[in-house]
Design an enzyme around this catalytic site. Structure first.
Site, PDB file in Angstrom:
ATOM      1  N   TRP A  63      10.306 -28.372 -32.970  1.00  0.00           N
ATOM      2  CA  TRP A  63      11.098 -27.468 -35.111  1.00  0.00           C
ATOM      3  C   TRP A  63      10.116 -26.040 -34.342  1.00  0.00           C
ATOM      4  O   TRP A  63      11.137 -25.645 -35.746  1.00  0.00           O
ATOM      5  CB  TRP A  63      10.330 -28.317 -35.640  1.00  0.00           C
ATOM      6  CG  TRP A  63       9.752 -29.638 -36.004  1.00  0.00           C
ATOM      7  CD1 TRP A  63      11.265 -30.690 -35.500  1.00  0.00           C
ATOM      8  CD2 TRP A  63       9.663 -30.854 -36.884  1.00  0.00           C
ATOM      9  NE1 TRP A  63      10.957 -31.902 -36.357  1.00  0.00           N
ATOM     10  CE2 TRP A  63       9.593 -32.147 -36.656  1.00  0.00           C
ATOM     11  CE3 TRP A  63       8.582 -29.902 -37.554  1.00  0.00           C
ATOM     12  CZ2 TRP A  63       9.171 -32.545 -37.778  1.00  0.00           C
ATOM     13  CZ3 TRP A  63       7.940 -31.338 -38.218  1.00  0.00           C
ATOM     14  CH2 TRP A  63       8.517 -32.466 -38.383  1.00  0.00           C
ATOM     15  N   GLU A  99      15.253 -25.762 -19.217  1.00  0.00           N
ATOM     16  CA  GLU A  99      15.649 -24.953 -20.384  1.00  0.00           C
ATOM     17  C   GLU A  99      16.429 -23.769 -20.034  1.00  0.00           C
ATOM     18  O   GLU A  99      16.253 -22.324 -20.542  1.00  0.00           O
ATOM     19  CB  GLU A  99      15.223 -24.531 -21.924  1.00  0.00           C
ATOM     20  CG  GLU A  99      14.522 -26.031 -22.040  1.00  0.00           C
ATOM     21  CD  GLU A  99      14.344 -25.991 -23.320  1.00  0.00           C
ATOM     22  OE1 GLU A  99      13.883 -26.105 -24.833  1.00  0.00           O
ATOM     23  OE2 GLU A  99      13.638 -25.188 -23.699  1.00  0.00           O
ATOM     24  N   GLY A 156      20.004 -22.282 -28.075  1.00  0.00           N
ATOM     25  CA  GLY A 156      20.734 -22.318 -30.318  1.00  0.00           C
ATOM     26  C   GLY A 156      21.781 -21.519 -29.756  1.00  0.00           C
ATOM     27  O   GLY A 156      22.249 -20.936 -30.733  1.00  0.00           O
ATOM     28  N   GLY A 209      16.181 -28.688 -29.889  1.00  0.00           N
ATOM     29  CA  GLY A 209      16.168 -27.766 -30.997  1.00  0.00           C
ATOM     30  C   GLY A 209      16.867 -27.698 -32.467  1.00  0.00           C
ATOM     31  O   GLY A 209      16.449 -28.590 -33.228  1.00  0.00           O
ATOM     32  N   GLY A 210      17.704 -27.329 -32.777  1.00  0.00           N
ATOM     33  CA  GLY A 210      18.552 -27.354 -33.550  1.00  0.00           C
ATOM     34  C   GLY A 210      18.728 -28.377 -33.599  1.00  0.00           C
ATOM     35  O   GLY A 210      18.480 -28.809 -35.162  1.00  0.00           O
TER      36      GLY A 210
HETATM   37  P1  13P Z   1      18.745 -25.949 -28.880  1.00  0.00           P
HETATM   38  O1  13P Z   1      18.631 -27.037 -29.543  1.00  0.00           O
HETATM   39  O2  13P Z   1      18.709 -25.347 -30.465  1.00  0.00           O
HETATM   40  O3  13P Z   1      19.663 -24.687 -28.356  1.00  0.00           O
HETATM   41  O4  13P Z   1      16.910 -25.326 -28.499  1.00  0.00           O
HETATM   42  C1  13P Z   1      16.744 -25.564 -27.689  1.00  0.00           C
HETATM   43  C2  13P Z   1      15.167 -25.254 -27.131  1.00  0.00           C
HETATM   44  O5  13P Z   1      14.541 -24.231 -27.581  1.00  0.00           O
HETATM   45  C3  13P Z   1      14.017 -26.219 -27.501  1.00  0.00           C
HETATM   46  O6  13P Z   1      13.155 -26.204 -26.986  1.00  0.00           O
END
Ligand code: 13P
Length: 254
Positions: free
Chosen positions: A13, A170, A176, A236-237
């Site tokens: 989150w 990642e 993001g 993430g998002g």
């Molecule tokens: P997003 O899925 O928003 O690209 O973020 C990935 C993340 O950093 C999860 O830890």
């Protein structure tokens, strides 16, 4: 995904959700994951909402993680949170070395070398994040970066506990941005991370779970999760809404 490793779908989150918002989310997610089997579902929650989320998910399939942890059990470290503070809440694990911690808050590989074993010793499952910047990838430095990150962070982990560490690859340029790694880039980097773990122990490398993170969405999850070395996703998002997070969990089930 490989049938010999239990997949993990983790939602991070980040700095989102008050306690009230977290409770509303959990109420929306629980019915959607009630019949999940053969899969670990993790929520990485801000410190302030941990107690509420642990309590409201007790007895469910959800494992609740923090997003960071200090390596010392206590001390003069203003603003930090230690392992005993997390285990007291019945938190199951913690993210460590997320790229946003590295980029904005000075998290170092040296600190992670202490944090990963400290989490294990306290009974918290560590989820170690690694990944290269866009500049590093363009300069052909992806493997050198990953080698440094993985080797430093795992160096002080006892070989018989390596499989308890989950690693999340990642690529920073994919976080993001909506710019997800290609299937080839994701598989290649994750296979490389697995080979680095094999440098410590060959059997552990076959068992350790390695996730992909960076712009994972319900629309692209299934094809990423179908890759042989990818054991799940760190989201993430798209984890911020229970319906879209549940859709990613469904992609891992099918
Ligand atoms: P997003 O899925 O928003 O690209 O973020 C990935 C993340 O950093 C999860 O830890």
């Amino acid at each position: 995904m490989s049938s010999s490793r239990t997949p993990v779908i983790a939602g991070n989150w980040k700095m989102h959700k008050t306690i009230a918002q977290a409770e509303e989310y959990v109420a929306g997610l629980l019915p959607r994951v009630a019949d999940v089997e053969g899969l670990e579902v993790v929520l990485c929650v801000p410190y302030t909402a941990l107690q509420a989320v642990v309590d409201s998910t007790r007895g469910s399939q959800l494992a609740i993680y923090a997003q960071n942890m200090h390596e010392a059990p206590s001390g003069a470290y203003t603003g930090e949170i230690s392992a005993p503070m997390l285990t007291e809440l019945d938190v199951h694990g913690t993210l460590l070395g997320h790229s946003e911690r590295r980029q904005y808050f000075g998290e170092t590989d040296r600190a992670l070398q202490l944090k990963v074993p400290a989490a294990l010793e306290a009974g918290l499952a560590p989820m170690l994040c690694v990944g290269e910047t866009e500049e590093q990838r363009l300069a052909g430095d992806t493997e050198r970066t990953l080698r440094h990150q993985v080797q430093e962070a795992l160096e002080k982990v006892a070989v018989d506990r390596l499989t308890e560490v989950t690693i999340a690859y990642e690529p920073i340029w994919a976080i993001g941005t909506g710019q997800v790694a290609t299937l080839e880039q994701a598989q290649e980097a994750i296979a490389f991370v697995r080979a680095l773990v094999a440098g410590f122990d060959k059997d552990a490398a076959q068992q350790v779970r390695i996730l992909y993170g960076g712009s994972v969405k319900p629309e692209n999850a299934a094809e990423l999760l179908a890759l042989p070395d990818i054991d799940g996703a760190l989201v993430g998002g798209a984890s911020l809404d229970p319906a879209s997070f549940a859709a990613i969990i469904d992609a891992a089930r099918s």
